[in-house]
Design a protein around this motif. Structure first.
Motif, PDB file in Angstrom:
ATOM      1  N   ALA A 171       0.254   4.407  -1.113  1.00  0.00           N
ATOM      2  CA  ALA A 171       1.615   4.533  -0.592  1.00  0.00           C
ATOM      3  C   ALA A 171       2.212   3.168  -0.325  1.00  0.00           C
ATOM      4  CB  ALA A 171       1.598   5.369   0.691  1.00  0.00           C
ATOM      5  N   HIS A 172       3.517   3.162  -0.070  1.00  0.00           N
ATOM      6  CA  HIS A 172       4.153   1.934   0.387  1.00  0.00           C
ATOM      7  C   HIS A 172       4.818   2.209   1.735  1.00  0.00           C
ATOM      8  CE1 HIS A 172       7.169   3.992  -2.183  1.00  0.00           C
ATOM      9  NE2 HIS A 172       8.051   3.595  -1.279  1.00  0.00           N
ATOM     10  N   ARG A 173       4.625   1.305   2.633  1.00  0.00           N
ATOM     11  CA  ARG A 173       5.206   1.469   3.964  1.00  0.00           C
ATOM     12  C   ARG A 173       6.718   1.319   3.872  1.00  0.00           C
ATOM     13  NH1 ARG A 173       1.614   1.635   8.049  1.00  0.00           N
ATOM     14  NH2 ARG A 173      -0.445   0.680   7.761  1.00  0.00           N
ATOM     15  N   SER A 174       7.414   2.080   4.692  1.00  0.00           N
ATOM     16  CA  SER A 174       8.867   1.948   4.756  1.00  0.00           C
ATOM     17  C   SER A 174       9.324   2.394   6.129  1.00  0.00           C
ATOM     18  CB  SER A 174       9.547   2.791   3.664  1.00  0.00           C
ATOM     19  OG  SER A 174       9.317   4.170   3.890  1.00  0.00           O
ATOM     20  N   GLN A 175      10.598   2.217   6.382  1.00  0.00           N
ATOM     21  CA  GLN A 175      11.156   2.619   7.658  1.00  0.00           C
ATOM     22  C   GLN A 175      10.971   4.118   7.854  1.00  0.00           C
ATOM     23  OE1 GLN A 175      15.378   1.911   7.501  1.00  0.00           O
ATOM     24  NE2 GLN A 175      15.407   2.186   5.300  1.00  0.00           N
ATOM     25  N   SER A 176      11.165   4.578   9.080  1.00  0.00           N
ATOM     26  CA  SER A 176      10.821   5.956   9.434  1.00  0.00           C
ATOM     27  C   SER A 176      11.575   7.007   8.628  1.00  0.00           C
ATOM     28  CB  SER A 176      11.064   6.190  10.924  1.00  0.00           C
ATOM     29  OG  SER A 176      12.422   5.967  11.252  1.00  0.00           O
ATOM     30  N   ILE A 177      12.728   6.659   8.083  1.00  0.00           N
ATOM     31  CA  ILE A 177      13.448   7.644   7.266  1.00  0.00           C
ATOM     32  C   ILE A 177      13.336   7.322   5.777  1.00  0.00           C
ATOM     33  CG2 ILE A 177      15.125   8.073   9.101  1.00  0.00           C
ATOM     34  CD1 ILE A 177      17.140   6.479   7.354  1.00  0.00           C
ATOM     35  N   GLY A 178      12.576   6.275   5.447  1.00  0.00           N
ATOM     36  CA  GLY A 178      12.496   5.819   4.070  1.00  0.00           C
ATOM     37  C   GLY A 178      11.725   6.753   3.163  1.00  0.00           C
ATOM     38  N   VAL A 203      -5.385   6.731   3.089  1.00  0.00           N
ATOM     39  CA  VAL A 203      -4.111   6.160   2.653  1.00  0.00           C
ATOM     40  C   VAL A 203      -4.243   4.644   2.579  1.00  0.00           C
ATOM     41  CG1 VAL A 203      -1.635   5.973   3.089  1.00  0.00           C
ATOM     42  CG2 VAL A 203      -2.881   8.020   3.837  1.00  0.00           C
ATOM     43  N   GLU A 204      -3.879   4.086   1.448  1.00  0.00           N
ATOM     44  CA  GLU A 204      -3.824   2.629   1.284  1.00  0.00           C
ATOM     45  C   GLU A 204      -2.373   2.231   1.056  1.00  0.00           C
ATOM     46  OE1 GLU A 204      -5.949   0.307   1.658  1.00  0.00           O
ATOM     47  OE2 GLU A 204      -7.780   1.500   1.908  1.00  0.00           O
ATOM     48  N   TYR A 205      -1.935   1.194   1.740  1.00  0.00           N
ATOM     49  CA  TYR A 205      -0.542   0.764   1.663  1.00  0.00           C
ATOM     50  C   TYR A 205      -0.401  -0.552   0.900  1.00  0.00           C
ATOM     51  CZ  TYR A 205       0.299   4.180   5.379  1.00  0.00           C
ATOM     52  OH  TYR A 205       0.381   5.333   6.116  1.00  0.00           O
ATOM     53  N   GLY A 206       0.648  -0.638   0.137  1.00  0.00           N
ATOM     54  CA  GLY A 206       0.954  -1.869  -0.569  1.00  0.00           C
ATOM     55  C   GLY A 206       2.240  -1.699  -1.349  1.00  0.00           C
ATOM     56  N   SER A 207       2.865  -2.803  -1.756  1.00  0.00           N
ATOM     57  CA  SER A 207       4.073  -2.695  -2.564  1.00  0.00           C
ATOM     58  C   SER A 207       3.716  -1.957  -3.857  1.00  0.00           C
ATOM     59  CB  SER A 207       4.662  -4.074  -2.872  1.00  0.00           C
ATOM     60  OG  SER A 207       3.726  -4.873  -3.574  1.00  0.00           O
ATOM     61  N   PRO A 208       4.629  -1.144  -4.388  1.00  0.00           N
ATOM     62  CA  PRO A 208       4.302  -0.247  -5.502  1.00  0.00           C
ATOM     63  C   PRO A 208       4.210  -0.933  -6.855  1.00  0.00           C
ATOM     64  CG  PRO A 208       6.591   0.018  -4.884  1.00  0.00           C
ATOM     65  CD  PRO A 208       6.001  -0.925  -3.885  1.00  0.00           C
ATOM     66  N   THR A 209       3.226  -1.818  -7.012  1.00  0.00           N
ATOM     67  CA  THR A 209       3.048  -2.564  -8.251  1.00  0.00           C
ATOM     68  C   THR A 209       1.723  -2.210  -8.921  1.00  0.00           C
ATOM     69  OG1 THR A 209       1.951  -4.406  -7.126  1.00  0.00           O
ATOM     70  CG2 THR A 209       4.361  -4.504  -7.315  1.00  0.00           C
ATOM     71  N   TYR A 210       1.610  -2.549 -10.178  1.00  0.00           N
ATOM     72  CA  TYR A 210       0.372  -2.345 -10.939  1.00  0.00           C
ATOM     73  C   TYR A 210      -0.789  -3.076 -10.260  1.00  0.00           C
ATOM     74  CZ  TYR A 210      -2.919  -2.680 -14.870  1.00  0.00           C
ATOM     75  OH  TYR A 210      -4.040  -2.625 -15.661  1.00  0.00           O
ATOM     76  N   GLU A 211      -0.526  -4.309  -9.869  1.00  0.00           N
ATOM     77  CA  GLU A 211      -1.586  -5.121  -9.267  1.00  0.00           C
ATOM     78  C   GLU A 211      -2.144  -4.472  -8.004  1.00  0.00           C
ATOM     79  OE1 GLU A 211       0.821  -7.480 -11.971  1.00  0.00           O
ATOM     80  OE2 GLU A 211       1.381  -6.250 -10.236  1.00  0.00           O
ATOM     81  N   ASN A 212      -1.257  -3.932  -7.174  1.00  0.00           N
ATOM     82  CA  ASN A 212      -1.725  -3.284  -5.952  1.00  0.00           C
ATOM     83  C   ASN A 212      -2.457  -1.982  -6.250  1.00  0.00           C
ATOM     84  OD1 ASN A 212      -1.155  -5.030  -3.836  1.00  0.00           O
ATOM     85  ND2 ASN A 212       0.978  -4.406  -3.734  1.00  0.00           N
ATOM     86  N   GLY A 213      -2.002  -1.246  -7.251  1.00  0.00           N
ATOM     87  CA  GLY A 213      -2.705  -0.033  -7.630  1.00  0.00           C
ATOM     88  C   GLY A 213      -4.132  -0.350  -8.061  1.00  0.00           C
ATOM     89  N   TYR A 214      -4.280  -1.408  -8.826  1.00  0.00           N
ATOM     90  CA  TYR A 214      -5.604  -1.836  -9.289  1.00  0.00           C
ATOM     91  C   TYR A 214      -6.459  -2.312  -8.113  1.00  0.00           C
ATOM     92  CZ  TYR A 214      -9.191  -4.218 -12.037  1.00  0.00           C
ATOM     93  OH  TYR A 214     -10.394  -4.605 -12.581  1.00  0.00           O
ATOM     94  N   ARG A 215      -5.886  -3.165  -7.295  1.00  0.00           N
ATOM     95  CA  ARG A 215      -6.645  -3.769  -6.192  1.00  0.00           C
ATOM     96  C   ARG A 215      -7.075  -2.726  -5.168  1.00  0.00           C
ATOM     97  NH1 ARG A 215      -5.257  -5.344  -1.187  1.00  0.00           N
ATOM     98  NH2 ARG A 215      -3.035  -4.944  -1.593  1.00  0.00           N
ATOM     99  N   LEU A 216      -6.152  -1.892  -4.746  1.00  0.00           N
ATOM    100  CA  LEU A 216      -6.452  -0.924  -3.688  1.00  0.00           C
ATOM    101  C   LEU A 216      -7.458   0.132  -4.153  1.00  0.00           C
ATOM    102  CD1 LEU A 216      -2.834  -0.445  -2.290  1.00  0.00           C
ATOM    103  CD2 LEU A 216      -4.700  -1.731  -1.232  1.00  0.00           C
TER     104      LEU A 216
END
Length: 326
Positions: A171-178, A203-216
Motif C-alpha cells: 500500500a501507499h500511505r495517504s491522508q485519512s480521506i486519500g 501491510v507494507e507501505y511505500g510509494s507505488p513504484t516498481y522498485e518498492n514493489g520489488y523491495r518490499l
C-alpha cells in the motif's frame, strides 16, 4: 478594442489568434472589452485561445501519472486548450511566476498530497481546479475518481473467494480521506466479513513504484512471512512483486497470485497479463475537459465517481489450483 482593454493592438491580435500566450491580467482585460463592445471573433480565429491547463504532479516515475498525461495530450486539442506540467517540490514557489505570465484557465492535481500552499494560491485566484483520481477535503477543488473503498473491498473479496486468506498488501500511505487509506479500509472490511482479523503486519507501505514493489516483497519473503497472494495498490508495484517472487524461486500464479491496481497499459503487455483493478483514465480526462468548458460553474467539493472493474489476467488463480506454500 485595444484602447478599451488598455493594451496594445499587437497583444489583442496575439490573444485572439491564440498563436501565443498573454498574461492573465491582459487576457481578462481583453475579455472584458470584448463583452463591452459585443465583439465576436471571426470563426476559426479563436480556436486556440481558451487558455492553458496546468497539471501539478510530483514526478513521472509512476506509470499512472504518465498514462494520465498521455491521455490528456491526446484529448486536449479537441477542446482547444494547451497544457503545461508543473512539478511540485517541497518549498518551491516557482509556479507562482507561471501563473503571472500565462493565462491559466484550469488546474489538475494528480497528487493527493499536494502542498496546501498551492491549493490556497490557486483557490485564491478562483481558477477551476480538479483532483484527478484522488480525494481532497479542500472545498475549492472538485474530484473525479473511482470509489476506492469499494474497489479495495471488491478486490479483496475476489481473492478471498478464491481461497486466498493470507494476503500481503503493498500500500501507499495517504491522508485519512486519500485513495490509499480508503482502499486499505475496503480491504479490511472484506477480511472482517470473512471472519479474518485484519493484521497490520501484513501491510507494507511505500510509494507505488516498481522498485518498492520489488523491495518490499523481497523483504517479506526473506523475513519468513507466509502469504498466498500479493495485492498491490499500483500495477507497477505488482510487477515489481512478480519480479521479486521470481528471483526468490516462486512462480506466479502457480505458487503465489498477484493483483495490481490502475489497469495501465504495461499491465496488459506482460506475460502473464496482470489481473488488476482497472480505472477509466480516458473517461477521467474527458470528464475533466468537459468540466473546464464551463469554468464559472462550480460546486463546492463536487465529486464525480466513475465505475471500475476487476480486469482478469493470468496472475491470479484459486488457491486449490496452485501449489501449497509450506
Amino acid at each position: 478594442m485595444a484602447k478599451q482593454a488598455g493594451v496594445s493592438p499587437a497583444t489583442v491580435s496575439r490573444y485572439i489568434s491564440g498563436n501565443s500566450i498573454v498574461s492573465d491580467e491582459k487576457a481578462e482585460k481583453i475579455e472584458r472589452a470584448m463583452k463591452m463592445l459585443d465583439y465576436t471573433p471571426i470563426p476559426g480565429k479563436r480556436q486556440k485561445d481558451k487558455g492553458v491547463i496546468a497539471v501539478f504532479l510530483p514526478n513521472l516515475r509512476q506509470g499512472y501519472f504518465t498514462e494520465v498525461l498521455k491521455e490528456l495530450i491526446e484529448q486536449v486539442p479537441r477542446y482547444h486548450y494547451r497544457v503545461i506540467i508543473i512539478p511540485t517540490f517541497p518549498g518551491d514557489e516557482s509556479y507562482k511566476m507561471l501563473f503571472k505570465e500565462i493565462f491559466i484557465t484550469g488546474v489538475i492535481y494528480l497528487d493527493e498530497e499536494v502542498d496546501q500552499a498551492i491549493l490556497n494560491y490557486v483557490g485564491a485566484k478562483n481558477i477551476k481546479s480538479v483532483m484527478l483520481g484522488g480525494a481532497t477535503s479542500d472545498s475549492r477543488c472538485e474530484m473525479i475518481r473511482i470509489n476506492d473503498l469499494s474497489a479495495g473491498y471488491d478486490v479483496t473479496r475476489y481473492l478471498l473467494e478464491r481461497g486466498h486468506e493470507q494476503i500481503l498488501f503493498l500500500a501507499h500511505r495517504s491522508q485519512s480521506i486519500g485513495s490509499g487509506y480508503q482502499r486499505l479500509m475496503g480491504c479490511r472490511r472484506a477480511l472482517e466479513e470473512y471472519g479474518i482479523v485484519f493484521d497490520e503486519s501484513r501491510v507494507e507501505y511505500g510509494s507505488p513504484t516498481y522498485e518498492n514493489g520489488y523491495r518490499l516483497t523481497g523483504m517479506r519473503i526473506e523475513s519468513g512471512l507466509d502469504f498466498t497472494a500479493v495485492l498491490a495498490f499500483s500495477d507497477e508495484m505488482a510487477l515489481g512483486a512478480i519480479a521479486a517472487l521470481a528471483d526468490h524461486g516462486y512462480q506466479v500464479p502457480e505458487d503465489i497470485s498477484v493483483l495490481g491496481f490502475d489497469g495501465i497499459s504495461i499491465s496488459q503487455r506482460v506475460i502473464p497479463r496482470l489481473t488488476t483493478v482497472w480505472q477509466p483514465i480516458a473517461q477521467f480526462v474527458t470528464k475533466i475537459l468537459d468540466a473546464f468548458q464551463n469554468p464559472e460553474e462550480r460546486f463546492p467539493n463536487m465529486e464525480i465517481v466513475l465505475p471500475y472493474t476487476i480486469l482478469e489476467g493470468g496472475t491470479c488463480i484459486p488457491r486449490d489450483k496452485g501449489q501449497k506454500k509450506d
